[in-house]
Write a protein that holds these residues in place. Structure first.
Motif, PDB file in Angstrom:
ATOM      1  N   GLU A   1       2.779  10.001   3.888  1.00  0.00           N
ATOM      2  CA  GLU A   1       1.989   9.213   2.945  1.00  0.00           C
ATOM      3  C   GLU A   1       1.550  10.057   1.754  1.00  0.00           C
ATOM      4  OE1 GLU A   1      -1.995   6.322   2.878  1.00  0.00           O
ATOM      5  OE2 GLU A   1      -1.155   7.041   4.774  1.00  0.00           O
TER       6      GLU A   1
ATOM      7  N   THR B   1       0.834  -1.191   0.000  1.00  0.00           N
ATOM      8  CA  THR B   1       0.000   0.000   0.000  1.00  0.00           C
ATOM      9  C   THR B   1       0.873   1.247   0.000  1.00  0.00           C
ATOM     10  OG1 THR B   1      -0.091   0.166   2.414  1.00  0.00           O
ATOM     11  CG2 THR B   1      -1.736  -1.247   1.347  1.00  0.00           C
ATOM     12  N   THR B   2       0.257   2.362  -0.352  1.00  0.00           N
ATOM     13  CA  THR B   2       0.996   3.631  -0.329  1.00  0.00           C
ATOM     14  C   THR B   2       1.511   3.915   1.077  1.00  0.00           C
ATOM     15  OG1 THR B   2      -0.391   4.484  -2.115  1.00  0.00           O
ATOM     16  CG2 THR B   2       0.834   6.095  -0.830  1.00  0.00           C
ATOM     17  N   ARG B   3       0.720   3.605   2.079  1.00  0.00           N
ATOM     18  CA  ARG B   3       1.133   3.852   3.466  1.00  0.00           C
ATOM     19  C   ARG B   3       2.367   3.025   3.802  1.00  0.00           C
ATOM     20  NH1 ARG B   3       0.842   1.150   7.950  1.00  0.00           N
ATOM     21  NH2 ARG B   3      -0.450  -0.455   6.994  1.00  0.00           N
ATOM     22  N   GLN B   4       2.379   1.749   3.418  1.00  0.00           N
ATOM     23  CA  GLN B   4       3.525   0.893   3.708  1.00  0.00           C
ATOM     24  C   GLN B   4       4.790   1.397   3.023  1.00  0.00           C
ATOM     25  OE1 GLN B   4       1.636  -2.759   2.355  1.00  0.00           O
ATOM     26  NE2 GLN B   4       1.788  -3.634   4.414  1.00  0.00           N
TER      27      GLN B   4
ATOM     28  N   ALA C   1       5.404   4.492   2.042  1.00  0.00           N
ATOM     29  CA  ALA C   1       5.791   5.752   2.680  1.00  0.00           C
ATOM     30  C   ALA C   1       6.522   5.493   3.992  1.00  0.00           C
ATOM     31  CB  ALA C   1       4.551   6.614   2.920  1.00  0.00           C
ATOM     32  N   GLN C   2       6.024   4.542   4.785  1.00  0.00           N
ATOM     33  CA  GLN C   2       6.686   4.214   6.046  1.00  0.00           C
ATOM     34  C   GLN C   2       8.086   3.660   5.803  1.00  0.00           C
ATOM     35  OE1 GLN C   2       4.081   1.549   8.144  1.00  0.00           O
ATOM     36  NE2 GLN C   2       3.046   3.210   9.235  1.00  0.00           N
TER      37      GLN C   2
END
Length: 381
Positions: free
Chosen positions: A135, A123-126, A128-129
Motif C-alpha cells: 500500500e 481506495t489506495t489499499r484496493q 495496491a491489492q
C-alpha cells in the motif's frame, strides 16, 4: 452501504471542489476523507442527497486542511469566502478528470493508478491489492502523480486516445485482490461513452465486453489457462457478446474506423463462431490488415501472423512472422504454434520451451511448458 454509488459520485465531487478553488491533489484528498466518513456513518443514517452530503463534508475537510497549513495563509480569502455557484455539470467535471488522470506527463502506471483513485473512487489499499504491491508503494505512486498534474487546469483540452489507452491498461490487469479491474474498466468506459460521442470509445467498450464475455472459459477448474481454440464456448456470456456486437455495429456504421473498433471486430468474429473450426480466419486477417495499415503496430502484426497461419497454413504465417523482430513479447510462442501448424513438431517443442522461460506469468508459463511436453512425448512415441 451502496459502494457503487459512492464510486460514481467521486469524480463529480472532486470536480465541484476544484471549481470552487481547490487544487486537484487537495480536492482528491478531501473527497477521500469524506468517503471514509460516509462508510462509517451512512449505514446508520443515510443522507437524502448523497452528492450534496459528500460535497459539504469534503469542502469542510479541505477548508480544515487549509487553515491547518501555516504555509498556505495566503489562501485565507478563499477560506472565508462563500462557495461560488457551480458552472459545469457533473458529467463535464468527470470528463475533465478522465483527461487530467491520463495526462501525457504521467507514466502509464501512474495514470492508471490516478484514474482508479480519482475517477473510479477506489481506495489506495484496493488499488495496491489489485496490483499486488504494498500500500505504501501505491500511495507514493499516486502522490507523485497528483503532484505532476497539480497545476493543470480543467479548461485545457484532453486527449481521448490517451484516456482510452489508460482504460485499456486497467482492463488488461484483469482481476486480483478484492477489486475486479476488468469490470471496473468496463464501468468507467460505459461512463465515458455516455459523456462523449466518439466511435473509438464505443469500439473500446465493445472490445472489453467481447473479451470479458469469454472470461468464464479462460481457465479450467484447476486454474490452468485454456487457449481460445479449446474453450467451452457454452460458458461464454451471450448477453455480453450481444451487447458488444450491438455497440460495435453502431460505431462501424458511422464509417470512422479506428484501432479499437478493428480489434473489436476481430473479437466479434471469434465470438460468432460456434466452434473453433468455424472461425472465419480469412475475414479476421482482413481486419488485421485494417488494424495494421494505419498503425503498423508490431503486436498487431504478430497476431496477424497467427491468423494468417490459420487461414493459409503455417508456412504463410511463418513468412509473415519472419518480417518481425524476434525480441517481441510472445514471438517464440507464436513461432512455436506456426511451426507446429507447418508440420515441424521438433522445432515447435523447442520454441514452446523457450517461450515458457520468458512467459510473463505462471499460468502462461505452465501452458507453454505443457505444450512443449506434449510435442516431446509425441516425438518419443
Amino acid at each position: 452501504m451502496n459502494e457503487s454509488l459512492l464510486r460514481e459520485l467521486v469524480p463529480a465531487v472532486i470536480g465541484v471542489l476544484v471549481r470552487r478553488g481547490a487544487d486537484f491533489a487537495a480536492a482528491e484528498d478531501a473527497v477521500q476523507d469524506a468517503l471514509v466518513e460516509a462508510v462509517r456513518g451512512w449505514p446508520d443514517d443515510p443522507p437524502g442527497d448523497p452528492k450534496g452530503w459528500l460535497v459539504t463534508v469534503a469542502w469542510r475537510r479541505f477548508l480544515d486542511a487549509v487553515r491547518a497549513d501555516a504555509s498556505r495563509r495566503r489562501r485565507e480569502d478563499l477560506v472565508d469566502a462563500e462557495p461560488v455557484p457551480e458552472q459545469s455539470t457533473a458529467a463535464d467535471d468527470t470528463l475533465a478528470l478522465y483527461f487530467l488522470c491520463a495526462h501525457p506527463a504521467l507514466a502509464p502506471a501512474s495514470a492508471v493508478a490516478l484514474t482508479l483513485r480519482a475517477v473510479g473512487g477506489l481506495t489506495t489499499r484496493q488499488i495496491a491489492q489489485a496490483y499486488l504491491v504494498p500500500e505504501a508503494t501505491m500511495a507514493q505512486r499516486i502522490s507523485r502523480a497528483k503532484r505532476t498534474v497539480a497545476g493543470v487546469r480543467f479548461d485545457q483540452p484532453g486527449d481521448v486516445a490517451t484516456v482510452l489507452r489508460v482504460l485499456y491498461l486497467v482492463f488488461n490487469e484483469g482481476y486480483s485482490g478484492d477489486v475486479d479491474l476488468a469490470a471496473e474498466a468496463i464501468r468507467l468506459t460505459r461512463q465515458l461513452a455516455g459523456m462523449i460521442d466518439n466511435t473509438e470509445v464505443a469500439g473500446l467498450l465493445a472490445l472489453m465486453l467481447l473479451h470479458h464475455a469469454r472470461r468464464p472459459a479462460r481457465t479450467g477448474p484447476d486454474g490452468r489457462l485454456v487457449p481460445l481454440a479449446e474453450q467451452d464456448r457454452s460458458r461464454w456470456d451471450t448477453a455480453l457478446i450481444t451487447e458488444g456486437v450491438d455497440v460495435l455495429q453502431a460505431a462501424l456504421t458511422r464509417d470512422r474506423l479506428g484501432e479499437f473498433q478493428a480489434q473489436a471486430a476481430i473479437a466479434a468474429l471469434h465470438a460468432d463462431a460456434q466452434t473453433a473450426e468455424e472461425t472465419d480466419w480469412v475475414q479476421i486477417v482482413e481486419w488485421y490488415d485494417e488494424l495494421v495499415r494505419p498503425t503498423d503496430n508490431p503486436v498487431a502484426r504478430l497476431n496477424r501472423a497467427v491468423a494468417l497461419g490459420e487461414a493459409d497454413g503455417g508456412r504463410a504465417g511463418l513468412a509473415a512472422l519472419a518480417e518481425l523482430d524476434p525480441a517481441l513479447p510472445r514471438y517464440a510462442a507464436v513461432a512455436a504454434h506456426l511451426h507446429e501448424r507447418d508440420g515441424d513438431p521438433a522445432t515447435a517443442a523447442r520454441l514452446y520451451a523457450q517461450a515458457a522461460r520468458s512467459a510473463p506469468n505462471l499460468p502462461e508459463r505452465d501452458h507453454l511448458t505443457r505444450q512443449a511436453a506434449r510435442l516431446n512425448a509425441q516425438l518419443r512415441s
